[in-house]
Write a protein that holds these residues in place. Structure first.
Motif, PDB file in Angstrom:
ATOM      1  N   ASP A   1       0.901  -1.016  -0.012  1.00  0.00           N
ATOM      2  CA  ASP A   1       0.073   0.083  -0.097  1.00  0.00           C
ATOM      3  C   ASP A   1       0.937   1.232  -0.033  1.00  0.00           C
ATOM      4  OD1 ASP A   1      -2.319  -1.285  -0.013  1.00  0.00           O
ATOM      5  OD2 ASP A   1      -3.154  -0.794   1.961  1.00  0.00           O
ATOM      6  N   PRO A   2       0.572   2.353  -0.483  1.00  0.00           N
ATOM      7  CA  PRO A   2       1.027   3.522  -0.494  1.00  0.00           C
ATOM      8  C   PRO A   2       0.954   4.070   0.958  1.00  0.00           C
ATOM      9  CG  PRO A   2      -0.987   3.817  -1.711  1.00  0.00           C
ATOM     10  CD  PRO A   2      -0.790   2.343  -1.648  1.00  0.00           C
ATOM     11  N   ILE A   3       1.802   4.878   1.261  1.00  0.00           N
ATOM     12  CA  ILE A   3       1.930   5.310   2.616  1.00  0.00           C
ATOM     13  C   ILE A   3       1.938   7.004   2.614  1.00  0.00           C
ATOM     14  CG2 ILE A   3       3.346   5.534   4.967  1.00  0.00           C
ATOM     15  CD1 ILE A   3       1.782   2.717   4.446  1.00  0.00           C
ATOM     16  N   GLN A   4       1.077   7.709   2.827  1.00  0.00           N
ATOM     17  CA  GLN A   4       0.795   9.098   2.489  1.00  0.00           C
ATOM     18  C   GLN A   4       0.643   9.678   4.033  1.00  0.00           C
ATOM     19  OE1 GLN A   4      -2.314   9.312  -0.428  1.00  0.00           O
ATOM     20  NE2 GLN A   4      -0.826   9.127  -2.105  1.00  0.00           N
ATOM     21  N   SER A   5       0.331   9.167   4.970  1.00  0.00           N
ATOM     22  CA  SER A   5       0.124   9.732   6.263  1.00  0.00           C
ATOM     23  C   SER A   5       0.046   8.619   7.288  1.00  0.00           C
ATOM     24  CB  SER A   5      -1.118  10.250   6.352  1.00  0.00           C
ATOM     25  OG  SER A   5      -2.275   9.311   6.321  1.00  0.00           O
ATOM     26  N   GLU A   6       0.583   9.046   8.756  1.00  0.00           N
ATOM     27  CA  GLU A   6       0.764   8.062   9.580  1.00  0.00           C
ATOM     28  C   GLU A   6      -0.438   7.052   9.850  1.00  0.00           C
ATOM     29  OE1 GLU A   6       3.121   7.610  11.650  1.00  0.00           O
ATOM     30  OE2 GLU A   6       4.392   9.383  11.254  1.00  0.00           O
ATOM     31  N   SER A   7      -1.717   7.532   9.446  1.00  0.00           N
ATOM     32  CA  SER A   7      -3.001   6.731   9.719  1.00  0.00           C
ATOM     33  C   SER A   7      -2.853   5.453   8.728  1.00  0.00           C
ATOM     34  CB  SER A   7      -4.207   7.460   9.202  1.00  0.00           C
ATOM     35  OG  SER A   7      -4.213   7.891   7.887  1.00  0.00           O
ATOM     36  N   ALA A   8      -2.073   5.787   7.951  1.00  0.00           N
ATOM     37  CA  ALA A   8      -1.833   4.366   6.672  1.00  0.00           C
ATOM     38  C   ALA A   8      -0.958   3.313   7.499  1.00  0.00           C
ATOM     39  CB  ALA A   8      -1.152   4.823   5.495  1.00  0.00           C
ATOM     40  N   GLY A   9      -0.312   3.684   8.611  1.00  0.00           N
ATOM     41  CA  GLY A   9       0.460   2.459   9.167  1.00  0.00           C
ATOM     42  C   GLY A   9      -0.225   1.785  10.221  1.00  0.00           C
ATOM     43  N   ILE A  10      -1.608   2.181  10.486  1.00  0.00           N
ATOM     44  CA  ILE A  10      -2.349   1.328  11.362  1.00  0.00           C
ATOM     45  C   ILE A  10      -2.733   0.054  10.657  1.00  0.00           C
ATOM     46  CG2 ILE A  10      -4.681   1.327  12.485  1.00  0.00           C
ATOM     47  CD1 ILE A  10      -4.600   4.223  12.706  1.00  0.00           C
ATOM     48  N   LEU A  11      -3.317  -0.043   9.434  1.00  0.00           N
ATOM     49  CA  LEU A  11      -3.534  -1.246   8.554  1.00  0.00           C
ATOM     50  C   LEU A  11      -2.209  -2.134   8.506  1.00  0.00           C
ATOM     51  CD1 LEU A  11      -5.407  -3.183   7.208  1.00  0.00           C
ATOM     52  CD2 LEU A  11      -5.091  -1.483   4.905  1.00  0.00           C
ATOM     53  N   LEU A  12      -1.252  -1.298   8.181  1.00  0.00           N
ATOM     54  CA  LEU A  12       0.188  -2.033   8.106  1.00  0.00           C
ATOM     55  C   LEU A  12       0.445  -2.974   9.511  1.00  0.00           C
ATOM     56  CD1 LEU A  12       2.989  -2.860   6.735  1.00  0.00           C
ATOM     57  CD2 LEU A  12       3.709  -0.480   7.476  1.00  0.00           C
ATOM     58  N   ARG A  13       0.487  -2.202  10.400  1.00  0.00           N
ATOM     59  CA  ARG A  13       0.787  -2.921  11.661  1.00  0.00           C
ATOM     60  C   ARG A  13      -0.154  -3.979  12.134  1.00  0.00           C
ATOM     61  NH1 ARG A  13       2.328   2.650  12.845  1.00  0.00           N
ATOM     62  NH2 ARG A  13       0.119   3.088  13.240  1.00  0.00           N
ATOM     63  N   SER A  14      -1.369  -3.998  11.795  1.00  0.00           N
ATOM     64  CA  SER A  14      -2.414  -4.855  11.986  1.00  0.00           C
ATOM     65  C   SER A  14      -2.013  -5.992  11.034  1.00  0.00           C
ATOM     66  CB  SER A  14      -3.868  -4.400  11.564  1.00  0.00           C
ATOM     67  OG  SER A  14      -4.626  -5.533  11.604  1.00  0.00           O
ATOM     68  N   ARG A  15      -1.697  -5.680   9.792  1.00  0.00           N
ATOM     69  CA  ARG A  15      -1.472  -6.694   8.842  1.00  0.00           C
ATOM     70  C   ARG A  15      -0.283  -7.555   9.270  1.00  0.00           C
ATOM     71  NH1 ARG A  15      -3.015  -7.085   3.557  1.00  0.00           N
ATOM     72  NH2 ARG A  15      -4.740  -6.171   4.425  1.00  0.00           N
TER      73      ARG A  15
ATOM     74  N   SER B   1       7.040   0.941  11.827  1.00  0.00           N
ATOM     75  CA  SER B   1       6.768   2.313  12.357  1.00  0.00           C
ATOM     76  C   SER B   1       7.947   3.437  11.862  1.00  0.00           C
ATOM     77  CB  SER B   1       6.331   2.284  13.686  1.00  0.00           C
ATOM     78  OG  SER B   1       5.217   1.435  14.207  1.00  0.00           O
ATOM     79  N   GLU B   2       8.988   2.696  12.102  1.00  0.00           N
ATOM     80  CA  GLU B   2      10.118   3.741  11.547  1.00  0.00           C
ATOM     81  C   GLU B   2       9.799   4.004  10.090  1.00  0.00           C
ATOM     82  OE1 GLU B   2      12.436   5.434  13.080  1.00  0.00           O
ATOM     83  OE2 GLU B   2      12.790   4.393  15.141  1.00  0.00           O
ATOM     84  N   MET B   3       9.662   3.103   9.203  1.00  0.00           N
ATOM     85  CA  MET B   3       9.691   3.004   8.162  1.00  0.00           C
ATOM     86  C   MET B   3       8.601   4.051   7.617  1.00  0.00           C
ATOM     87  SD  MET B   3      10.193  -0.957   6.368  1.00  0.00           S
ATOM     88  CE  MET B   3      11.530  -1.602   6.336  1.00  0.00           C
ATOM     89  N   VAL B   4       7.435   3.974   8.156  1.00  0.00           N
ATOM     90  CA  VAL B   4       6.229   4.925   7.991  1.00  0.00           C
ATOM     91  C   VAL B   4       6.609   6.426   8.070  1.00  0.00           C
ATOM     92  CG1 VAL B   4       3.787   5.762   8.843  1.00  0.00           C
ATOM     93  CG2 VAL B   4       4.388   3.301   8.260  1.00  0.00           C
ATOM     94  N   THR B   5       7.326   6.642   9.391  1.00  0.00           N
ATOM     95  CA  THR B   5       8.069   7.938   9.485  1.00  0.00           C
ATOM     96  C   THR B   5       8.773   8.553   8.455  1.00  0.00           C
ATOM     97  OG1 THR B   5       7.565   7.517  12.080  1.00  0.00           O
ATOM     98  CG2 THR B   5       8.998   9.337  11.499  1.00  0.00           C
TER      99      THR B   5
END
Length: 358
Positions: free
Chosen positions: A18-32, A55-59
């Motif tokens: 998935d594209p990561i454009q905001s911190e909120s995109a990391g929620i689904l990533l962490r769940s997956r 989380s570091e990657m998202v940031t």
């Protein structure tokens, strides 16, 4: 060294992209990540380490690439779980400086790199600045982290129990992605090692979809056939009664003799990177299971720094070492991810295998 290693690219599965454009995109990533890690059998601690890395990657993607990038999660042979950050940012000016803990500016990735490296079992980073991007193809940063399921540390830094892939004597990278991320993939990579010899069979079933996958499935058994010419002849005979034909590359690495033999039929690519140059190999025209010319073997000296890359026609040609400066000194898995993400054709299945002596 492991006496036997078997890899089937069916074990290479894209679990998240998935594209990561905001911190909120990391929620689904962490769940997956939590769900995938649990399904694969990783412990709570190991899954938490994965979440911290992600989380570091998202940031980093948001802060240094302006949200122009994506994160992928792959299940790989080993078994292993890979987390990939791939961005389209400006790249990193001074990579060595950027990896120092405590160093962070708007033009670097900052101290998170050190923690990612410590938390994961394998780590790699490749960056290309915009001014160095040949033909405007790609610039940015690719980060690769790997977590082995069967690696444990029983006594500090001692007592490591690495999977067969890591003990094989080779570094191996596999990338296999179906067209439109379909469940069916007509590209197939089989690897098998017995003692000092490693065999590769890389196939591309004509077309794509369920029929193409059926054509290339269950062909790994032919890796045991003596002689590469007889191996391809057996695959050819097998496919004569099938719904479609396939093109293929067969290769054998011999650690004791330090040589590499390659044989192929059809529209596939193979590259040998040695002494800082890349040589393309050509194969007999035609299709296995249908009509083709008799393939001729190529024998090469396989030195420690030699890199061997095979690719289906789902990966575009027209690249060389100048297209990706310093990439071919990286781990084969990071090389496979970069080429797979930068050079895919969007009309076919895509697959790459990259092998180097460990």
């Amino acid at each position: 060294m492991s006496q036997e290693l078997k890899i089937d690219s069916n074990e290479c599965k894209l679990l998240f992209a998935d594209p990561i454009q905001s911190e909120s995109a990391g929620i689904l990533l962490r769940s997956r990540l939590q769900a995938s890690g649990r399904r694969m059998g990783f412990s709570d601690v190991r899954r938490e380490n994965m979440v911290l890395v992600a989380s570091e990657m998202v940031t980093n993607l948001i802060k240094h690439a302006g949200g122009k990038g994506m994160i992928q999660v792959w299940q790989q042979p080993g078994p292993a779980l890979d987390i990939i950050s791939f961005d389209f940012g400006p790249g990193v000016d001074d990579l060595a400086l950027a990896q120092q803990d405590g160093y962070s500016t708007s033009k670097t990735l900052g101290k998170g790199l050190g923690s990612m490296q410590r938390l994961s079992d394998e780590f790699g980073i490749y960056t290309q600045q915009e001014k160095d991007a040949k033909h405007g193809r790609w610039h940015g940063t690719a980060l690769w982290t790997r977590f082995y399921l069967n690696k444990h540390n029983s006594a500090g830094s001692a007592g490591l129990n690495m999977p067969a892939v890591a003990q094989s004597g080779f570094e191996i990278g596999v990338f296999s992605r179906a067209l439109n991320d379909d469940r069916f993939n007509g590209d197939k990579i089989y690897l098998q090692q017995h003692g000092a010899k490693l065999r590769l069979l890389h196939l591309d079933g004509l077309g794509h979809g369920e029929i193409a996958q059926r054509v290339t499935s269950n062909l790994g058994c032919y890796l045991s056939v003596e002689g590469l010419d007889k191996l391809l002849a057996a695959v050819d005979h097998h496919l004569t009664t099938g719904e479609r034909g396939a093109v293929a590359i067969a290769a054998e690495f011999d650690l004791s003799k330090k040589n590499l033999n390659v044989l192929g039929v059809g529209d596939m690519s193979a590259y040998v990177y040695i002494h800082d140059s890349i040589n393309n190999l050509s194969f007999a025209p035609g299709i296995l299971g249908r009509e083709h010319k008799t393939p001729t073997a190529t024998q090469l000296v396989f030195e420690k720094k030699t890199l061997f890359i095979t690719a289906s026609d789902g990966i575009r040609r027209g690249w060389d070492k100048d297209s990706f400066p310093r990439l071919f000194n990286q781990h084969p898995q990071l090389i496979a991810y970069v080429l797979g993400n930068v050079m895919p054709r969007v009309t076919d299945d895509q697959s790459i295998c990259v092998i180097r002596l460990n």
